[in-house]
Write an enzyme that holds these catalytic residues in place. Structure first.
Site, PDB file in Angstrom:
ATOM      1  N   SER A 205       0.831  -1.197   0.000  1.00 19.28           N
ATOM      2  CA  SER A 205       0.000   0.000   0.000  1.00 19.28           C
ATOM      3  C   SER A 205       0.874   1.258   0.000  1.00 19.28           C
ATOM      4  O   SER A 205       1.672   1.456  -0.906  1.00 19.28           O
ATOM      5  CB  SER A 205      -0.963  -0.044   1.194  1.00 19.28           C
ATOM      6  OG  SER A 205      -1.994   0.901   1.056  1.00 19.28           O
TER       7      SER A 205
ATOM      8  N   GLU B 100     -10.183  -3.870  -5.577  1.00 18.58           N
ATOM      9  CA  GLU B 100      -9.678  -2.725  -4.814  1.00 18.58           C
ATOM     10  C   GLU B 100      -9.561  -1.492  -5.693  1.00 18.58           C
ATOM     11  O   GLU B 100      -9.273  -1.586  -6.893  1.00 18.58           O
ATOM     12  CB  GLU B 100      -8.347  -3.049  -4.145  1.00 18.58           C
ATOM     13  CG  GLU B 100      -7.205  -3.468  -5.040  1.00 18.58           C
ATOM     14  CD  GLU B 100      -5.912  -3.585  -4.244  1.00 18.58           C
ATOM     15  OE1 GLU B 100      -5.508  -2.576  -3.639  1.00 18.58           O
ATOM     16  OE2 GLU B 100      -5.324  -4.667  -4.211  1.00 18.58           O
TER      17      GLU B 100
ATOM     18  N   HIS C 183      -7.512  -5.510  -1.100  1.00 15.68           N
ATOM     19  CA  HIS C 183      -6.330  -4.715  -0.796  1.00 15.68           C
ATOM     20  C   HIS C 183      -5.430  -5.434   0.215  1.00 15.68           C
ATOM     21  O   HIS C 183      -5.858  -5.782   1.307  1.00 15.68           O
ATOM     22  CB  HIS C 183      -6.777  -3.358  -0.244  1.00 15.68           C
ATOM     23  CG  HIS C 183      -5.659  -2.390  -0.010  1.00 15.68           C
ATOM     24  ND1 HIS C 183      -4.896  -1.879  -1.035  1.00 15.68           N
ATOM     25  CD2 HIS C 183      -5.176  -1.836   1.133  1.00 15.68           C
ATOM     26  CE1 HIS C 183      -4.004  -1.038  -0.540  1.00 15.68           C
ATOM     27  NE2 HIS C 183      -4.150  -1.008   0.773  1.00 15.68           N
TER      28      HIS C 183
END
Length: 297
Positions: free
Chosen positions: A147, A238, A268
Site C-alpha cells: 500500500s 480494490e 487490498h
C-alpha cells in the site's frame, strides 16, 4: 470448497469490521489503536523471532524464521502514511521471512499528519543506509512494501538512483499506492477495505504543502528508468488496481523488468491473510522467489 468459504468469510470480515474504521470521520489516533488490534488476526508462522532494533537511529523490527540466508529485505509497511507499524505487519513479514529464508527489517517510520512528506522517505533511506553501514551489499538487499509502503518502496529506489547511490537487488510491492492525485481510481463492483474518502484524507495529511504530483509522493508522475526488477501484486477488488496497472505500464515502458500479478476476487493487501488463505500464502511464496532470484550470493 473450504478455501472458498474462508475467502468469503474473510471478505465479509474486512467489509464489516475494517472498512468502517477507515473512514475520514474516525480520528487518526483512534484508527491507529483499533487497527493495531485488528491486525492481530494476521498471524505469523510458528518459529518466527521478532526483535526490536535500531538501525541508523530509526526503530525497526527484525524478523527471522529458522536459518537465514545472506540477505535482508527492507520492508515498508502500509497504512496510508498515517497508521500502521512494523508490529501490525508481523503476519506479512513473518510469512515472507519463512518463504524467503531472509531476514526482514521493517522500520517504524514517522507518520503523518505529525510528520508529513518527506519524513517517511527520509526514515526509509536512513535505514537503507544503516544496512549498508552494517556491511550488507546492495545486491543482497531487497526492498518491499504494501500500500503506502509500496509507494514508499518505489520512491526510495527513485531517490537512491537520483542521488547516484547503489540500488537494491529488487523491488516488490503489494497493492501499491503510487498516485495520490486519485485521478484514475478503479471502481470495482465491491471494495471490502478502502474508501476513497479515507485515502483522500490520508493523502492530504501526508502531502502537506507539496503537490500531489511530486514524483517522490506519486511515483507514476516520475521517471522509473534504471530501477531494479519489480514485482507488483494487486487484488481485483480494490480501488488501487489502476495504480498497480499504471505503475506496471510506466515501468515496462521505461525499461524496468516488471511483473504484474492481478489476483482475481481478492482485496487490498490480501497477503495479510497468509497462513490462512492459500492464495495469500502462494502470493508471498511468489514474492519470495522473485526476491531470491535477484539476490546476490
Amino acid at each position: 470448497m473450504l478455501q472458498n468459504l474462508l475467502e468469503s468469510g474473510l471478505r465479509q470480515t474486512m467489509q464489516r469490521m475494517i472498512r468502517p474504521l477507515l473512514h475520514p470521520a474516525v480520528p487518526i489516533p483512534l484508527q491507529r489503536k483499533v487497527i493495531a488490534q485488528a491486525y492481530r488476526s494476521s498471524i505469523p508462522p510458528r518459529g518466527c523471532k521478532f526483535d526490536s532494533i535500531t538501525v541508523n537511529g530509526i526503530r525497526a523490527v527484525r524478523t527471522r524464521h529458522g536459518a537465514t540466508k545472506e540477505g535482508v529485505i527492507l520492508y515498508l509497511h502500509g497504512g496510508g502514511y498515517i497508521i500502521g507499524s512494523p508490529d501490525t505487519h508481523r503476519g506479512i513479514t513473518g510469512h515472507l521471512a519463512k518463504a524467503s529464508g531472509q531476514t526482514i527489517v521493517a522500520p517504524d517510520y514517522r507518520l503523518a499528519p505529525e510528520h508529513p512528506f518527506p519524513a517517511a522517505l527520509d526514515d526509509a533511506e536512513a535505514v537503507y543506509d544503516g544496512l549498508l553501514k552494517e556491511g550488507h551489499a546492495p545486491a543482497s538487499i531487497a526492498i518491499a512494501g504494501d500500500s503506502a509502503g509500496g509507494g514508499l518502496t518505489i520512491a526510495l529506489a527513485m531517490r537512491l538512483r537520483d542521488n547516484g547511490r547503489p540500488l537494491p537487488a529488487s523491488l516488490t510491492v503489494f497493492s501499491p499506492w503510487v498516485d495520490l492525485t486519485h485521478q484514475q481510481l478503479y471502481s470495482p463492483e465491491r471494495e471490502p477495505v478502502l474508501q476513497p474518502r479515507w485515502i483522500e484524507k490520508a493523502a492530504t495529511a501526508y502531502c502537506g504543502q507539496q503537490p500531489r504530483t511530486t514524483p517522490l509522493i506519486s511515483p507514476i508522475h516520475g521517471d522509473l528508468d534504471g530501477l531494479p526488477p519489480l514485482l507488483i501484486q494487486v487484488g481485483s477488488e480494490e480501488i488501487l488496481l489502476n495504480d498497480a496497472r499504471q505503475l506496471s505500464e510506466l515501468a515496462s515502458r521505461q525499461g524496468v523488468e516488471t511483473t504484474l500479478e492481478i489476483y482475481n476476487s481478492l482485496w487490498h493487501v490480501f497477503q495479510v491473510h497468509a497462513g490462512q488463505l492459500e492464495r495469500a500464502t502462494s502470493a508471498l511464496t511468489t514474492a519470495a522467489a522473485h526476491i531470491n532470484r535477484y539476490r546476490a550470493g
